[in-house]
Design a protein around this motif. Sequence first.
Motif, short mmCIF file in Angstrom:
data_model
loop_
_atom_site.label_atom_id
_atom_site.label_comp_id
_atom_site.label_asym_id
_atom_site.label_seq_id
_atom_site.Cartn_x
_atom_site.Cartn_y
_atom_site.Cartn_z
N CYS A 103 0.72 -1.21 0.05
CA CYS A 103 -0.23 0.25 -0.21
C CYS A 103 0.78 1.25 0.03
N LEU A 104 2.20 1.15 0.21
CA LEU A 104 3.19 2.28 0.00
C LEU A 104 3.92 2.40 -1.32
N ASP A 105 3.84 1.28 -2.11
CA ASP A 105 4.30 1.42 -3.28
C ASP A 105 3.70 2.00 -4.40
N GLU A 106 4.38 3.25 -4.65
CA GLU A 106 3.41 4.48 -5.64
C GLU A 106 3.41 3.92 -7.06
N PHE A 107 4.23 2.94 -7.50
CA PHE A 107 3.92 2.50 -9.11
C PHE A 107 3.22 1.14 -8.94
N SER A 108 2.39 0.83 -7.81
CA SER A 108 1.23 -0.10 -7.88
C SER A 108 -0.23 0.35 -8.06
N PRO A 109 -0.98 -0.28 -8.24
CA PRO A 109 -2.45 0.18 -8.69
C PRO A 109 -2.91 0.95 -7.33
N PHE A 110 -2.89 0.58 -6.15
CA PHE A 110 -3.32 1.14 -4.94
C PHE A 110 -2.37 1.90 -3.96
N CYS A 131 -3.06 11.51 -13.01
CA CYS A 131 -4.18 11.34 -11.81
C CYS A 131 -5.50 10.55 -12.45
N MET A 132 -5.89 10.76 -13.68
CA MET A 132 -6.93 10.15 -14.35
C MET A 132 -6.70 8.66 -14.56
N ASP A 133 -5.39 8.41 -15.09
CA ASP A 133 -5.14 6.79 -15.52
C ASP A 133 -4.94 5.95 -14.12
N GLU A 134 -4.34 6.79 -13.10
CA GLU A 134 -4.12 5.89 -11.85
C GLU A 134 -5.24 5.68 -11.26
N THR A 135 -6.61 6.46 -11.41
CA THR A 135 -8.01 6.16 -11.04
C THR A 135 -8.49 5.14 -11.82
N ILE A 136 -8.30 5.28 -13.09
CA ILE A 136 -8.81 4.22 -14.02
C ILE A 136 -8.38 2.82 -13.73
N ILE A 137 -7.02 2.71 -13.37
CA ILE A 137 -6.25 1.32 -13.20
C ILE A 137 -6.74 0.88 -11.63
N ALA A 138 -6.90 1.69 -10.87
CA ALA A 138 -7.13 1.31 -9.47
C ALA A 138 -8.75 0.93 -9.76
N GLU A 147 -22.89 -0.17 -1.07
CA GLU A 147 -24.04 0.95 -1.11
C GLU A 147 -25.00 0.80 -2.49
N LYS A 148 -24.26 0.52 -3.43
CA LYS A 148 -24.84 0.62 -4.84
C LYS A 148 -26.10 -0.34 -5.03
N SER A 149 -26.94 0.13 -6.05
CA SER A 149 -27.97 -0.65 -6.34
C SER A 149 -27.58 -1.45 -7.64
N GLU A 150 -28.68 -2.21 -8.02
CA GLU A 150 -28.11 -3.34 -9.13
C GLU A 150 -28.09 -2.41 -10.48
N ASP A 151 -28.65 -1.47 -10.76
CA ASP A 151 -28.39 -0.80 -12.02
C ASP A 151 -27.29 0.34 -12.19
N GLU A 152 -26.50 0.59 -11.02
CA GLU A 152 -25.46 1.41 -10.93
C GLU A 152 -24.38 1.06 -11.88
N ASP A 153 -23.72 1.76 -12.67
CA ASP A 153 -22.58 1.55 -13.36
C ASP A 153 -21.27 1.81 -13.06
N VAL A 154 -20.23 0.95 -12.79
CA VAL A 154 -18.67 1.19 -12.23
C VAL A 154 -18.29 2.41 -13.15
N VAL A 155 -18.50 2.18 -14.57
CA VAL A 155 -17.76 2.99 -15.22
C VAL A 155 -18.24 4.57 -15.16
N ASP A 156 -19.40 4.77 -15.08
CA ASP A 156 -20.14 6.00 -14.71
C ASP A 156 -19.77 6.64 -13.39
N TRP A 157 -19.61 5.72 -12.48
CA TRP A 157 -19.02 6.07 -11.01
C TRP A 157 -17.59 6.63 -11.27
N MET A 158 -16.92 5.98 -11.92
CA MET A 158 -15.44 6.46 -12.07
C MET A 158 -15.14 7.63 -12.63
#
Length: 204
Positions: free
Chosen positions: A37-44, A111-118, A62-73
């Motif tokens: 969790c401290l390695d900054e070249f890792s996903p998290f 910033c964007m790509d680290e969020t997408i990868i995570a 907390e999500k409902s069945e119809d919520e989309d992970v890509v929209d959330w991201m």
Amino acid sequence: MGNKHEYYFDDPEIGIDRETSHPKYNAIIHDQFYFDCLDEFSPFGNDEGAETLMALNEWFNEKSEDEDVVDWMLDRIDGYGFPFQADIASMLQDSRTINEVHEEDDNFFLCMDETIIATAFGQYKISGLIDEELKKVGLIAIDRQILLSRQDLQNGGLDLRKLYKVVDQESTRPDANGSTSHLTHKYLERLGIMKRDLQKFEVG
């Protein structure tokens, strides 16, 4: 997404761990840096990745069945306040356009790509499946970071964004010539591993 109740969440007091990751994730993920969790070249291990995984845990709870992970991201990325639309920027693959955006703000893609990868690795870590669109966007994000990193190597010099990050449990420094190329090579190595592993994730 298969059994919707079969989600795996880390214990906040322990942190990222194989024992609290989905068995399908563990079957693919073998490199130890994923669980540092401290390695900054890792996903998290970087700020965006760590915060995204925490938020993703909450979303799954907390999500409902119809919520989309890509929209959330994408909403999460837009919330960072950059002057670019995440739904468009996340799909950019043309080097000329990528460089134009990168010249305007050299922090945006990282910033964007680290969020997408995570998000991509986080969804599989939690559920053992990945959304098809998220897998596609995740691979594009990795390829975009590979493109920008290879350009960094061509340009040489000092990349201030790579200084004083923890990688392989050590704080990073420039080499004797004041270059960070050795760190870029390490990042490229990690990106190659992540791309290989992400390609193996089962869509569902």
